[in-house]
Scaffold this motif. Sequence first.
Motif, PDB file in Angstrom:
ATOM      1  N   ALA A   1     -10.380 -28.513 -23.858  1.00  0.00           N
ATOM      2  CA  ALA A   1     -11.027 -28.952 -22.615  1.00  0.00           C
ATOM      3  C   ALA A   1     -12.360 -29.632 -22.918  1.00  0.00           C
ATOM      4  O   ALA A   1     -12.676 -30.685 -22.342  1.00  0.00           O
ATOM      5  CB  ALA A   1     -11.242 -27.760 -21.686  1.00  0.00           C
ATOM      6  N   LEU A   2     -13.138 -29.052 -23.835  1.00  0.00           N
ATOM      7  CA  LEU A   2     -14.418 -29.660 -24.193  1.00  0.00           C
ATOM      8  C   LEU A   2     -14.219 -31.011 -24.878  1.00  0.00           C
ATOM      9  O   LEU A   2     -14.951 -31.967 -24.617  1.00  0.00           O
ATOM     10  CB  LEU A   2     -15.227 -28.713 -25.087  1.00  0.00           C
TER      11      LEU A   2
ATOM     12  N   ALA B   1     -21.908 -29.764 -20.967  1.00  0.00           N
ATOM     13  CA  ALA B   1     -20.799 -28.943 -20.464  1.00  0.00           C
ATOM     14  C   ALA B   1     -21.035 -27.479 -20.806  1.00  0.00           C
ATOM     15  O   ALA B   1     -20.847 -26.591 -19.967  1.00  0.00           O
ATOM     16  CB  ALA B   1     -19.473 -29.416 -21.048  1.00  0.00           C
TER      17      ALA B   1
ATOM     18  N   PHE C   1     -18.356 -37.416 -21.353  1.00  0.00           N
ATOM     19  CA  PHE C   1     -19.293 -36.359 -20.998  1.00  0.00           C
ATOM     20  C   PHE C   1     -19.893 -35.751 -22.260  1.00  0.00           C
ATOM     21  O   PHE C   1     -19.307 -35.810 -23.338  1.00  0.00           O
ATOM     22  CB  PHE C   1     -18.600 -35.262 -20.178  1.00  0.00           C
ATOM     23  N   SER C   2     -21.050 -35.130 -22.114  1.00  0.00           N
ATOM     24  CA  SER C   2     -21.722 -34.473 -23.228  1.00  0.00           C
ATOM     25  C   SER C   2     -21.219 -33.034 -23.350  1.00  0.00           C
ATOM     26  O   SER C   2     -21.251 -32.277 -22.373  1.00  0.00           O
ATOM     27  CB  SER C   2     -23.238 -34.472 -22.990  1.00  0.00           C
ATOM     28  N   ILE C   3     -20.772 -32.658 -24.543  1.00  0.00           N
ATOM     29  CA  ILE C   3     -20.314 -31.280 -24.760  1.00  0.00           C
ATOM     30  C   ILE C   3     -21.481 -30.316 -24.578  1.00  0.00           C
ATOM     31  O   ILE C   3     -21.327 -29.227 -24.020  1.00  0.00           O
ATOM     32  CB  ILE C   3     -19.673 -31.128 -26.155  1.00  0.00           C
TER      33      ILE C   3
ATOM     34  N   ARG D   1     -13.861 -38.419 -22.426  1.00  0.00           N
ATOM     35  CA  ARG D   1     -14.066 -39.150 -21.176  1.00  0.00           C
ATOM     36  C   ARG D   1     -15.526 -39.520 -20.953  1.00  0.00           C
ATOM     37  O   ARG D   1     -15.890 -40.010 -19.896  1.00  0.00           O
ATOM     38  CB  ARG D   1     -13.527 -38.339 -20.004  1.00  0.00           C
TER      39      ARG D   1
ATOM     40  N   ASP E   1     -11.688 -33.026 -24.383  1.00  0.00           N
ATOM     41  CA  ASP E   1     -11.255 -33.951 -23.343  1.00  0.00           C
ATOM     42  C   ASP E   1     -12.460 -34.479 -22.572  1.00  0.00           C
ATOM     43  O   ASP E   1     -12.554 -35.675 -22.293  1.00  0.00           O
ATOM     44  CB  ASP E   1     -10.272 -33.263 -22.387  1.00  0.00           C
ATOM     45  N   LEU E   2     -13.391 -33.581 -22.234  1.00  0.00           N
ATOM     46  CA  LEU E   2     -14.598 -34.021 -21.536  1.00  0.00           C
ATOM     47  C   LEU E   2     -15.383 -35.017 -22.389  1.00  0.00           C
ATOM     48  O   LEU E   2     -15.868 -36.028 -21.893  1.00  0.00           O
ATOM     49  CB  LEU E   2     -15.472 -32.819 -21.172  1.00  0.00           C
ATOM     50  N   GLN E   3     -15.478 -34.726 -23.687  1.00  0.00           N
ATOM     51  CA  GLN E   3     -16.208 -35.625 -24.587  1.00  0.00           C
ATOM     52  C   GLN E   3     -15.507 -36.988 -24.665  1.00  0.00           C
ATOM     53  O   GLN E   3     -16.155 -38.029 -24.629  1.00  0.00           O
ATOM     54  CB  GLN E   3     -16.323 -35.014 -25.980  1.00  0.00           C
TER      55      GLN E   3
ATOM     56  N   THR F   1     -23.725 -26.102 -18.600  1.00  0.00           N
ATOM     57  CA  THR F   1     -23.203 -25.827 -17.260  1.00  0.00           C
ATOM     58  C   THR F   1     -22.426 -24.513 -17.239  1.00  0.00           C
ATOM     59  O   THR F   1     -22.599 -23.686 -16.338  1.00  0.00           O
ATOM     60  CB  THR F   1     -22.295 -26.981 -16.793  1.00  0.00           C
TER      61      THR F   1
END
Length: 154
Positions: free
Chosen positions: A100-101, A114, A109-111, A107, A103-105, A117
């Motif tokens: 999941a982390l 994340a 986003f900053s791990i 796209r 995938d966010l990276q 958060t």
Amino acid sequence: MRSDEINKIVASIDETRRTEHFRNHDDRPDARTFKPRPGRRVPKEIVRAQTRLRSAAWRVRMDSRAAPSSREIGMALVYSLITSRLSALTFTDEDIVGRALLDLQARGFSITEARNTLRRLRNRYVDPGDREGEPNESCGPAPRLPGEEESLPF
């Protein structure tokens, strides 16, 4: 005749027309000889209103079936993650969190953000007694002896 008398008579006639000679559009046959061609552009205001209507109908159907959306499922997964201890997470659980982390990276986003958060959510929803020794908003991770439980991945 004066203009105010004329206006009074016209208003009276219009009122009679509205109250006694109204047309019920639902009971009338379709009188359009020239129907709009398919593929004709619909004004964007109408399209947006139709979209709002479809969305509202979809939400009502989902509510009546008690069906969760992907957002609710995702939030349930996040809640289960932030309320778990690292020792309770299996290899598969850690793999899912890692994917999941990543995938966010991928796209954009900053791990780090994340993880921050997730940490804020854990601090908000998990009892401080259950978080004893974990980092929080005001302190870093507690020192650990070799062999002690590691901190969570966030």
